[in-house]
Design a protein around this motif. Structure first.
Motif, mmCIF file in Angstrom:
data_model
loop_
_atom_site.group_PDB
_atom_site.id
_atom_site.type_symbol
_atom_site.label_atom_id
_atom_site.label_comp_id
_atom_site.label_asym_id
_atom_site.label_seq_id
_atom_site.Cartn_x
_atom_site.Cartn_y
_atom_site.Cartn_z
ATOM 1 N N ASP A 156 4.251 15.535 -10.347
ATOM 2 C CA ASP A 156 3.767 14.987 -9.088
ATOM 3 C C ASP A 156 4.648 13.805 -8.684
ATOM 4 O O ASP A 156 4.947 12.926 -9.496
ATOM 5 C CB ASP A 156 2.318 14.534 -9.254
ATOM 6 N N VAL A 157 5.075 13.794 -7.426
ATOM 7 C CA VAL A 157 5.918 12.734 -6.882
ATOM 8 C C VAL A 157 5.248 12.213 -5.614
ATOM 9 O O VAL A 157 4.918 12.998 -4.720
ATOM 10 C CB VAL A 157 7.331 13.251 -6.538
ATOM 11 N N THR A 158 5.030 10.900 -5.555
ATOM 12 C CA THR A 158 4.357 10.311 -4.396
ATOM 13 C C THR A 158 5.237 9.228 -3.786
ATOM 14 O O THR A 158 5.804 8.405 -4.501
ATOM 15 C CB THR A 158 3.009 9.690 -4.801
ATOM 16 N N VAL A 159 5.348 9.248 -2.466
ATOM 17 C CA VAL A 159 6.093 8.216 -1.745
ATOM 18 C C VAL A 159 5.107 7.441 -0.875
ATOM 19 O O VAL A 159 4.468 8.009 0.021
ATOM 20 C CB VAL A 159 7.204 8.822 -0.871
ATOM 21 N N ALA A 160 4.961 6.146 -1.171
ATOM 22 C CA ALA A 160 4.143 5.283 -0.329
ATOM 23 C C ALA A 160 4.927 4.922 0.923
ATOM 24 O O ALA A 160 6.163 4.825 0.890
ATOM 25 C CB ALA A 160 3.763 4.017 -1.096
ATOM 26 N N ARG A 161 4.202 4.740 2.027
ATOM 27 C CA ARG A 161 4.871 4.481 3.294
ATOM 28 C C ARG A 161 4.203 3.340 4.041
ATOM 29 O O ARG A 161 3.012 3.080 3.872
ATOM 30 C CB ARG A 161 4.875 5.749 4.152
ATOM 31 N N GLU A 162 4.980 2.686 4.873
ATOM 32 C CA GLU A 162 4.487 1.530 5.598
ATOM 33 C C GLU A 162 3.505 1.951 6.696
ATOM 34 O O GLU A 162 3.841 2.710 7.595
ATOM 35 C CB GLU A 162 5.666 0.778 6.228
ATOM 36 N N GLY A 163 2.273 1.461 6.575
ATOM 37 C CA GLY A 163 1.277 1.707 7.595
ATOM 38 C C GLY A 163 0.842 3.145 7.728
ATOM 39 O O GLY A 163 0.368 3.560 8.800
ATOM 40 N N ALA A 164 0.980 3.935 6.680
ATOM 41 C CA ALA A 164 0.620 5.353 6.749
ATOM 42 C C ALA A 164 0.205 5.834 5.364
ATOM 43 O O ALA A 164 0.553 5.229 4.346
ATOM 44 C CB ALA A 164 1.793 6.182 7.257
ATOM 45 N N PRO A 165 -0.523 6.954 5.296
ATOM 46 C CA PRO A 165 -0.892 7.513 3.991
ATOM 47 C C PRO A 165 0.357 7.911 3.207
ATOM 48 O O PRO A 165 1.398 8.225 3.791
ATOM 49 C CB PRO A 165 -1.724 8.755 4.355
ATOM 50 N N PRO A 166 0.266 7.912 1.892
ATOM 51 C CA PRO A 166 1.408 8.372 1.086
ATOM 52 C C PRO A 166 1.671 9.847 1.308
ATOM 53 O O PRO A 166 0.786 10.595 1.724
ATOM 54 C CB PRO A 166 0.969 8.097 -0.353
#
Length: 227
Positions: A156-166
């Motif tokens: 599993d690979v998750t990218v967090a993002r500015e002002g939005a869901p990952p």
């Protein structure tokens, strides 16, 4: 580290994939100090091809569902962090571009990753979103992306993002390529979306400029894999 003004497009960034590839390799190799005897990770899976879809992609580019995909007509949020839980990889992400001399900007710290902002962002409905990281630093300490040597198919690979869901991905392939043969697909802007992680790989040869190969890890949107 100097960053071009957001939205700027230095000529080297739009000349073509070949110029970008050369810049990426030059920047990564400048930090290469890992022993030449370090093992080369094994390949697995098949590199995701563009496979230009004839219908809307299955992960839903026109919704804001659990995978965090964005409507194609709106802006894509910038990535802020990358996480691969199984290998304990958790790293902050900053945006990078190219310098005036045509070389790619890279994070000052080997503990950070850089998103190539002249290409697609993670969560974009098409193309390859590229994150670049060091395998080590000038002191010989391992960089954050050294952990990619332990990634497995299905991670599993998750990218967090500015002002939005990952946005969630699943690792599907890994390959090691010669430094002068980085696939053009790595920087493509079209076709099915993919997250591409890039770092260095042995052998290391100081006389020839550092690491002679690159490690590439590919991950596809999680809902493309049945989530």
């Amino acid at each position: 580290m100097r960053s071009p003004a957001r939205g700027g497009r230095p000529s080297a960034a739009v000349v073509g994939a070949a110029a970008v590839v050369a810049a990426v390799l030059a920047a990564l190799l400048a930090w290469s100090l890992w022993p030449s005897g370090a093992p080369v990770p094994s390949d697995f899976g098949e590199r995701p091809r563009a496979q230009e879809p004839t219908a809307e992609p299955s992960f839903g580019v026109h919704d804001n569902g659990p995978n965090g995909a964005e409507n194609a007509s709106g802006p894509i949020p910038e990535p802020t962090a990358l996480r691969v839980p199984r290998i304990s990889l958790e790293v902050q992400v900053q945006d990078i571009g190219v310098r005036d001399d045509g070389t790619v900007e890279v994070p000052d710290s080997a503990g950070q990753a850089g998103w190539y902002r002249y290409g697609p962002a993670p969560g974009a409905p098409a193309g390859s979103a590229v994150l670049i990281g060091h395998v080590d630093d000038r002191t010989g300490e391992l960089g954050a992306f050294a952990k990619l040597y332990g990634v497995r198919k299905g991670d599993d690979v998750t990218v967090a993002r500015e002002g939005a869901p990952p946005v969630r991905y699943e690792a599907t392939a890994r390959e090691v390529v010669d430094k002068d043969r980085l696939p053009d697909e790595v920087f493509r802007r079209h076709g099915r979306p993919v997250l591409t992680l890039v770092t260095c790989a042995p052998p290391y040869d100081r006389q020839r400029g550092g690491y002679q190969r690159n490690l590439l890890v590919y991950a596809v949107p999680a809902r493309d894999r049945g989530y």
